[in-house]
Design a protein around this motif. Sequence first.
Motif, PDB file in Angstrom:
ATOM      1  N   THR A   1       6.628   4.304   4.661  1.00 25.10           N
ATOM      2  CA  THR A   1       6.345   3.073   5.424  1.00 25.10           C
ATOM      3  C   THR A   1       5.529   3.431   6.654  1.00 25.10           C
ATOM      4  O   THR A   1       6.024   4.157   7.525  1.00 25.10           O
ATOM      5  CB  THR A   1       7.634   2.322   5.816  1.00 25.10           C
ATOM      6  OG1 THR A   1       7.345   1.395   6.866  1.00 25.10           O
ATOM      7  CG2 THR A   1       8.768   3.229   6.269  1.00 25.10           C
ATOM      8  N   GLN A   2       4.288   2.950   6.697  1.00 23.13           N
ATOM      9  CA  GLN A   2       3.462   3.344   7.850  1.00 23.13           C
ATOM     10  C   GLN A   2       4.058   2.821   9.150  1.00 23.13           C
ATOM     11  O   GLN A   2       4.096   3.517  10.140  1.00 23.13           O
ATOM     12  CB  GLN A   2       1.990   2.957   7.667  1.00 23.13           C
ATOM     13  CG  GLN A   2       1.624   1.475   7.730  1.00 23.13           C
ATOM     14  CD  GLN A   2       1.536   0.931   9.131  1.00 23.13           C
ATOM     15  OE1 GLN A   2       1.358   1.701  10.076  1.00 23.13           O
ATOM     16  NE2 GLN A   2       1.668  -0.364   9.269  1.00 23.13           N
ATOM     17  N   SER A   3       4.556   1.590   9.139  1.00 23.23           N
ATOM     18  CA  SER A   3       5.071   0.986  10.375  1.00 23.23           C
ATOM     19  C   SER A   3       6.448   1.507  10.731  1.00 23.23           C
ATOM     20  O   SER A   3       6.840   1.539  11.893  1.00 23.23           O
ATOM     21  CB  SER A   3       5.157  -0.532  10.234  1.00 23.23           C
ATOM     22  OG  SER A   3       6.101  -0.861   9.218  1.00 23.23           O
TER      23      SER A   3
ATOM     24  N   THR B   1       0.824  -1.207   0.000  1.00 22.49           N
ATOM     25  CA  THR B   1       0.000   0.000   0.000  1.00 22.49           C
ATOM     26  C   THR B   1       0.860   1.261   0.000  1.00 22.49           C
ATOM     27  O   THR B   1       0.543   2.242  -0.686  1.00 22.49           O
ATOM     28  CB  THR B   1      -0.916  -0.027   1.245  1.00 22.49           C
ATOM     29  OG1 THR B   1      -1.850  -1.094   1.065  1.00 22.49           O
ATOM     30  CG2 THR B   1      -1.657   1.265   1.437  1.00 22.49           C
ATOM     31  N   SER B   2       1.944   1.235   0.741  1.00 19.77           N
ATOM     32  CA  SER B   2       2.809   2.421   0.784  1.00 19.77           C
ATOM     33  C   SER B   2       3.430   2.683  -0.587  1.00 19.77           C
ATOM     34  O   SER B   2       3.677   3.826  -0.967  1.00 19.77           O
ATOM     35  CB  SER B   2       3.916   2.233   1.828  1.00 19.77           C
ATOM     36  OG  SER B   2       3.343   2.115   3.096  1.00 19.77           O
ATOM     37  N   TYR B   3       3.676   1.609  -1.344  1.00 18.99           N
ATOM     38  CA  TYR B   3       4.182   1.760  -2.719  1.00 18.99           C
ATOM     39  C   TYR B   3       3.121   2.469  -3.572  1.00 18.99           C
ATOM     40  O   TYR B   3       3.434   3.347  -4.374  1.00 18.99           O
ATOM     41  CB  TYR B   3       4.525   0.369  -3.269  1.00 18.99           C
ATOM     42  CG  TYR B   3       4.864   0.343  -4.734  1.00 18.99           C
ATOM     43  CD1 TYR B   3       6.111   0.792  -5.194  1.00 18.99           C
ATOM     44  CD2 TYR B   3       3.952  -0.132  -5.681  1.00 18.99           C
ATOM     45  CE1 TYR B   3       6.421   0.773  -6.555  1.00 18.99           C
ATOM     46  CE2 TYR B   3       4.253  -0.155  -7.024  1.00 18.99           C
ATOM     47  CZ  TYR B   3       5.491   0.293  -7.462  1.00 18.99           C
ATOM     48  OH  TYR B   3       5.790   0.274  -8.798  1.00 18.99           O
TER      49      TYR B   3
ATOM     50  N   GLU C   1       8.988  -0.104  10.086  1.00 15.86           N
ATOM     51  CA  GLU C   1       9.765  -1.296  10.449  1.00 15.86           C
ATOM     52  C   GLU C   1       9.879  -2.291   9.299  1.00 15.86           C
ATOM     53  O   GLU C   1      10.421  -3.380   9.498  1.00 15.86           O
ATOM     54  CB  GLU C   1       9.111  -2.018  11.643  1.00 15.86           C
ATOM     55  CG  GLU C   1       8.965  -1.189  12.911  1.00 15.86           C
ATOM     56  CD  GLU C   1      10.306  -0.817  13.542  1.00 15.86           C
ATOM     57  OE1 GLU C   1      11.348  -1.340  13.113  1.00 15.86           O
ATOM     58  OE2 GLU C   1      10.287   0.026  14.456  1.00 15.86           O
ATOM     59  N   THR C   2       9.341  -1.982   8.135  1.00 15.79           N
ATOM     60  CA  THR C   2       9.359  -2.946   7.030  1.00 15.79           C
ATOM     61  C   THR C   2      10.796  -3.198   6.580  1.00 15.79           C
ATOM     62  O   THR C   2      11.498  -2.277   6.139  1.00 15.79           O
ATOM     63  CB  THR C   2       8.485  -2.419   5.875  1.00 15.79           C
ATOM     64  OG1 THR C   2       7.169  -2.262   6.380  1.00 15.79           O
ATOM     65  CG2 THR C   2       8.477  -3.372   4.703  1.00 15.79           C
ATOM     66  N   ALA C   3      11.223  -4.455   6.673  1.00 16.37           N
ATOM     67  CA  ALA C   3      12.639  -4.779   6.428  1.00 16.37           C
ATOM     68  C   ALA C   3      13.071  -4.396   5.010  1.00 16.37           C
ATOM     69  O   ALA C   3      14.163  -3.854   4.814  1.00 16.37           O
ATOM     70  CB  ALA C   3      12.866  -6.267   6.671  1.00 16.37           C
TER      71      ALA C   3
HETATM   72  C1  F6R Z   1      -1.652  -3.850   2.629  1.00 20.09           C
HETATM   73  C2  F6R Z   1      -0.567  -3.515   3.531  1.00 20.09           C
HETATM   74  C3  F6R Z   1       0.818  -3.833   3.097  1.00 20.09           C
HETATM   75  C4  F6R Z   1       1.784  -2.745   3.623  1.00 20.09           C
HETATM   76  C5  F6R Z   1       3.235  -3.137   3.316  1.00 20.09           C
HETATM   77  C6  F6R Z   1       4.208  -2.051   3.735  1.00 20.09           C
HETATM   78  O1  F6R Z   1      -2.896  -3.482   3.153  1.00 20.09           O
HETATM   79  O2  F6R Z   1      -0.783  -3.030   4.600  1.00 20.09           O
HETATM   80  O3  F6R Z   1       0.908  -3.955   1.719  1.00 20.09           O
HETATM   81  O4  F6R Z   1       1.470  -1.537   3.009  1.00 20.09           O
HETATM   82  O5  F6R Z   1       3.542  -4.320   4.002  1.00 20.09           O
HETATM   83  O6  F6R Z   1       4.058  -1.751   5.083  1.00 20.09           O
HETATM   84  P1  F6R Z   1       4.644  -0.420   5.697  1.00 20.09           P
HETATM   85  O7  F6R Z   1       3.866   0.724   5.165  1.00 20.09           O
HETATM   86  O8  F6R Z   1       4.501  -0.585   7.168  1.00 20.09           O
HETATM   87  O9  F6R Z   1       6.073  -0.340   5.257  1.00 20.09           O
END
Ligand code: F6R
Length: 600
Positions: free
Chosen positions: A342-344, A297-299, A346-348
């Motif tokens: 990246t919402q979290s 989603t962030s992409y 923390e995405t590796a």
């Molecule tokens: C889909 C979703 C994932 C995240 C992806 C990146 O609903 O939530 O596709 O967008 O794993 O996550 P973040 O934004 O935390 O880097």
Amino acid sequence: MCGIVGCVGSDDTGRIVHQGLENLEYRGYDSAGIALTGETLTLAKTAGQVDELTAPRSADATAGIGHTRWSTHGEPTETNAHPHTDCTGEVAVVHNGIIENYDALKTELSEQHVFRSETDTEVIPHLVEEQLADDVSLLSAVQRATQRLDGSYAIAATAAGHDGIVVAREDSPLLIGHGDDATFIGSDATAFVEHTDRVTYLESGDIAHLTADDVTIYNGGESVDRPTDTLDWDAEAAGKSGYEHYMLKEIHEQPRALRQTISGRIDDLAIDVDLDVDLPTEYLQSVEEVQIVACGTSYHAGLYAKELLETYAGVRVTVHIASEYEFNGERDPWRTLVLAITQSGETADTLSALREAAGAGARTLALTNTLGSTVTREADDTIFIRAGPEIGVAATKTFVSQVATATLLTVHLGQVRGTLSSQATTEFLESLRDLPGAVQQVLDREPTIERAAETYADSEAFFYIGRRTGYPVALESALKLKEISYDHAEGFAAGELKHGPLALVTPETPVIAILTDGTAAEKTVHNVKEVESRGAPVVGVTSEPTLTTDVDTVFEIPACGPLEPVVANVVLQLFAYHVANEKGRSIDKPRNLAKSVTVE
Ligand code: F6R
């Protein structure tokens, strides 16, 4: 992507840790476990979800740790569930991340130790056991054990007859919560948010010892001070507030999330934005390329940002799926701004792309929702999207807040670079101010969207089409539907249909067309005709009813300028939600997925 919780200093540790695991289930939910320690160690595990785990009881427990898992090494069985224990059954460890040298360590340790699980984690309790045999403290034992580990980890260890919990962090997030009568640990603050809002974020390399009365943190063998922050959200914000699912609650929170995103950032008098970020004007003027790195989603938010930045801020933008990113050696790193969305935080994959860019000498900027997350420590600068906690695995409010924040960034860059006219600035800022109200109007029409979802729920597949900013919205809307309904859904650039995908279109495959402002809707209407003539039912999302006179279902939305496709996205979030709900899917915890993907 697993969840860790721990508590020390309470006489109700088992229940508190169990509750923490329930809060954390969105991080992983294929197995779970709890260990309590006092004079003895009591263990409970399940190969299912947290509600299948009975909280253990122990009269003398003074500390407890728990874990909810999303498998990477080994099947989701009870044996592979954390906590893992040593040969004596007195040491318990929970772990997030990956121990890269576990194979070598396991081979070495197997001469003296019995391994039960297939996990990389199990080497840790055995390493701790070896150290404790030298009669050292639990702190020293964990310290020495971690020196043997390669990889990323957040660890919590506890042992019978030893005081408190020892935690260690290398890359994977871990934080401490300071309650009045007890101290907590969590892989994020959701683990203990109902007990305290005072938190300390551990840094990479930190090891901390938590006892009933004290917390001491060390890094590189030296005692260190880490600040205590106050969370800007509370237990109520993290609860479901009466909605059937977190996802639905979060969809409905979007007007508020958007207001928070823009609050205080628009200067009405100066017709300007203030992002509270230290990006020097001369630097922004000299940037030749913005490279966006992100996943999922962030992409898609990144693709939306590209359309805005290229059109209005006059800068070349490339958007990279983070796991595919390499810094292009032909670019001048000094004139390349790498934006990690990246919402979290923390995405590796995203962190690894960010590190690659930083290593090449590029300046890095993070756009995230998560205070204290790894990306905020590693990027040169951070802009917070301020969407509030998002628990449902499917991202909703963070997407709209990411796009709104990217719009603010576009205005800032466009002004600094002299590419955005004052009329365009005013139009953008108006669109931003109108957005929360427009989204609210769509939410108020939920019953109509629900009825349409029921009509189409049994379709064979769903195709979404759009152009310009309608294209990322088509991709995002398809992703939302597929991840929560498990139906085949795909998004296409509308013009691409006739180059192949049209072969998939039948009367059983509804085509959902984004026909909003700024998406060359008058051209997309031709693609609508293409699919109609193949018998496909068409759903149109538009603020301009004349564009949808022939289509089967129309979702009319309020006009909202350049951000109108975001309003269309909210309609399609609700559509996806109701299709999935009609099918009785596990909406907040879709199969095989986890909220924060902390492995590459
Ligand atoms: C889909 C979703 C994932 C995240 C992806 C990146 O609903 O939530 O596709 O967008 O794993 O996550 P973040 O934004 O935390 O880097």
